[in-house]
Design an enzyme around this catalytic site. Structure first.
Site, PDB file in Angstrom:
ATOM      1  N   ASP A   6       2.089  -6.838   2.368  1.00  0.00           N
ATOM      2  CA  ASP A   6       0.844  -6.594   2.874  1.00  0.00           C
ATOM      3  C   ASP A   6       1.057  -5.115   3.043  1.00  0.00           C
ATOM      4  OD1 ASP A   6      -1.162  -5.302   2.783  1.00  0.00           O
ATOM      5  OD2 ASP A   6      -2.460  -7.387   4.494  1.00  0.00           O
TER       6      ASP A   6
ATOM      7  N   ASP B 201      -8.495  -5.158  -2.891  1.00  0.00           N
ATOM      8  CA  ASP B 201      -7.710  -5.869  -1.432  1.00  0.00           C
ATOM      9  C   ASP B 201      -8.104  -4.759  -0.302  1.00  0.00           C
ATOM     10  OD1 ASP B 201      -5.730  -6.782   0.614  1.00  0.00           O
ATOM     11  OD2 ASP B 201      -4.755  -4.963   0.389  1.00  0.00           O
TER      12      ASP B 201
ATOM     13  N   HIS C 258       1.030   2.770   8.531  1.00  0.00           N
ATOM     14  CA  HIS C 258      -0.201   4.289   9.022  1.00  0.00           C
ATOM     15  C   HIS C 258       0.933   5.302   9.758  1.00  0.00           C
ATOM     16  CE1 HIS C 258      -4.236   1.904   8.212  1.00  0.00           C
ATOM     17  NE2 HIS C 258      -3.443   0.641   8.779  1.00  0.00           N
TER      18      HIS C 258
ATOM     19  N   HIS D  94      -9.069 -10.800  -1.794  1.00  0.00           N
ATOM     20  CA  HIS D  94      -9.044 -10.080   0.121  1.00  0.00           C
ATOM     21  C   HIS D  94     -10.011 -10.728   0.491  1.00  0.00           C
ATOM     22  CE1 HIS D  94      -8.316  -7.580   4.532  1.00  0.00           C
ATOM     23  NE2 HIS D  94      -9.850  -8.016   3.991  1.00  0.00           N
TER      24      HIS D  94
ATOM     25  N   HIS E 119       1.100  -1.266   0.188  1.00  0.00           N
ATOM     26  CA  HIS E 119      -0.086   0.387   0.087  1.00  0.00           C
ATOM     27  C   HIS E 119       1.067   1.150   0.181  1.00  0.00           C
ATOM     28  CE1 HIS E 119      -3.871  -2.249   0.883  1.00  0.00           C
ATOM     29  NE2 HIS E 119      -2.990  -2.927   1.358  1.00  0.00           N
ATOM     30  N   LEU E 120       0.506   1.601  -1.557  1.00  0.00           N
ATOM     31  CA  LEU E 120       2.053   3.280  -1.001  1.00  0.00           C
ATOM     32  C   LEU E 120       1.143   4.559  -0.556  1.00  0.00           C
ATOM     33  CD1 LEU E 120       3.593   2.443  -4.793  1.00  0.00           C
ATOM     34  CD2 LEU E 120       4.163   2.458  -2.423  1.00  0.00           C
TER      35      LEU E 120
HETATM   36  O1  DOR Z   1      -4.273  -4.898   7.042  1.00  0.00           O
HETATM   37  C1  DOR Z   1      -4.602  -4.288   6.611  1.00  0.00           C
HETATM   38  N1  DOR Z   1      -4.313  -2.894   6.295  1.00  0.00           N
HETATM   39  N2  DOR Z   1      -5.176  -5.281   5.862  1.00  0.00           N
HETATM   40  C2  DOR Z   1      -6.169  -4.102   4.700  1.00  0.00           C
HETATM   41  O2  DOR Z   1      -6.262  -5.219   3.729  1.00  0.00           O
HETATM   42  C3  DOR Z   1      -5.787  -2.992   4.148  1.00  0.00           C
HETATM   43  C4  DOR Z   1      -4.385  -2.490   5.132  1.00  0.00           C
HETATM   44  C5  DOR Z   1      -4.621  -0.473   5.099  1.00  0.00           C
HETATM   45  O3  DOR Z   1      -4.976  -0.677   4.507  1.00  0.00           O
HETATM   46  O4  DOR Z   1      -4.483   0.237   5.530  1.00  0.00           O
HETATM   47 ZN    ZN Z   2      -3.639  -5.140   1.898  1.00  0.00          ZN
END
Ligand code: DOR
Ligand code: ZN
Length: 420
Positions: free
Chosen positions: A300, A147, A304, A174, A57-58
């Site tokens: 994955d 996802d 955050h 997902h 996730h960018l």
């Molecule tokens: O833990 C997760 N974070 N699982 C996901 O499916 C999405 C991802 C996110 O985008 O933060």
């Molecule tokens: Zn993901």
């Protein structure tokens, strides 16, 4: 070390204009090389085809406070990853061509590694109407996924697979049946009961794995199951593979190493979707790696910001920042005998390339010179403050890992070198 060439031993890799020219016995061609050769001494290192992380996730566009294409690809380079597939849960979502083009343009301007966009299955990731699949493909999307969210509606998933097949794209699922998963914050089981947290049961994942395997069988569409986390999912995928269903699967380092017991620390960095499961699930995932049910290890990587994580456990965002611990954690699995180095290269490089239909995963002459150089014996301590990623959210902080990325090369150019 390159399983595709059958090489496991000291060798010289000759690179010209970003392409591998030859791989030959160490020292064999040095005299004839002329004056302009740049030498990168990798004595004692493990040198492999560049690692490819097919689940990242960018966050750009839209959530640049969590990560950007620049910082995310810098983290990738530092993690030994030379190419990555980025998920479409951005703002706006990557559900039409213009967003894919934006990501590719930014990656070209500011990125440190190769970036392959994954397009959304449905418009706005809402699960209601299909996204512009043909347009996404034409703009460079290599796969389709919602996802972060499941595609709850089975008819939408069926149609998505039919279109994806027509456009030659795999669907990455997902798997989480939303009515069963509810508003859980962790795995449903004795630990959730003890902690008083709402749980997501394993069967919420397995119900949807079963559905998608049947839909893949029905439509003939290649299906890739993201972040498999339960023993039941491993069994279902194993059975489907034996029947000849076109399915591949990935597991993350955190699901291969941690159990739900980690949540007892009340560290929001252990909160992830799917959640950390039980000991038997972890063992089943490892067995799945061994017997080929699990084809790929992907991070994955879900960065955050502090504001998203430093709240009560139930309110914290789901996700783990994974790029910069990928090599250390997976080499721990090698050290524990879960796989050997040859399998490590397959799961982290050649298999993801095959699934995504992109070049890489091999140092055969004519291949892009994407190379990862690892010191398998150097130990280091995980310090999120030193991450290149904006996401400092890792449950592995403070762990000592053995195996450090020393150089990362993309198209023959060094994009990362560790400080010695
Ligand atoms: O833990 C997760 N974070 N699982 C996901 O499916 C999405 C991802 C996110 O985008 O933060
Ligand atoms: Zn993901």
């Amino acid at each position: 070390m390159d399983p595709s060439l059958g090489i496991d031993g000291p060798a010289d890799i000759w690179i010209r204009d970003g392409i591998v020219e030859s791989v030959c016995r160490a020292g064999s061609q040095l005299h004839g090389a002329g004056g302009e050769v740049q030498l990168l001494d990798a004595t004692g290192m493990v040198v492999v085809p560049g690692l490819v992380d097919m689940h990242v996730h960018l966050r750009e566009p839209g959530q640049e406070y969590k990560e950007t294409i620049r910082t995310g690809t810098m983290a990738a380079a530092a993690g030994g990853v030379t190419a990555l597939a980025c998920m479409p849960n951005t703002e706006p979502p990557l559900d039409h061509g213009a967003v894919a083009e934006f990501v590719l343009r930014k990656a070209k301007e500011e990125g440190h590694v190769r970036v392959y966009p994954v397009g959304a299955v449905t418009k706005g990731l809402k699960g209601e109407a299909l996204s512009e699949i043909g347009e996404l493909k034409a703009s460079g999307a290599v796969a389709l996924s919602d996802d972060g969210k499941p595609v709850a509606n089975a008819l939408i998933m069926r149609r998505a697979m039919e279109y994806a097949l027509g456009f030659g794209l795999p669907v990455i699922s997902h798997c989480e049946e939303p009515t069963l998963a509810g508003q859980g914050a962790m795995n449903e089981g004795e630990v959730s009961l003890e902690l008083g947290l709402r749980g997501m049961p394993a069967v919420a994942e397995e119900v949807m794995v079963a559905r998608d395997l049947l839909l893949a069988e029905w439509t003939g569409c290649p299906l890739h199951i993201a972040h498999v986390s339960t023993a039941g999912s491993v069994r279902l995928i194993r059975e489907a593979k034996a029947r000849g269903v076109r399915v591949t699967a990935e597991a993350t380092p955190h699901h291969l190493i941690l159990t739900q017991d980690a949540v007892r620390q009340w560290d929001p960095d252990t909160k992830v979707s799917p959640p950390l499961r039980g000991r038997q699930d972890v063992e089943a995932l490892q067995e799945g790696l061994r017997d080929g049910t699990i084809d790929v290890i992907a991070t994955d990587h879900a960065p955050h910001a502090r504001v998203d994580k430093e709240v009560e456990y139930e309110l914290a965002a789901f996700g783990i920042s994974g790029l910069e611990t990928l090599v250390g954690l997976t080499l721990m699995l090698v050290e524990r005998g879960v796989m050997d180095l040859t399998e490590w290269v397959r799961k982290l490089s050649s298999n993801p390339c095959k699934i995504l239909g992109v070049r890489g995963g091999s140092l055969a002459p004519g291949s892009p010179a994407d190379v990862t150089v690892v010191d398998p014996n150097r130990s280091w301590k995980v310090d999120p403050a030193s991450f290149h990623s904006k996401g400092k959210n890792t449950p592995f902080k403070g762990w000592t890992l053995k195996g450090q990325v020393i150089h990362t090369l993309v198209a023959g150019r060094t994009v990362y070198s560790a400080r010695s």
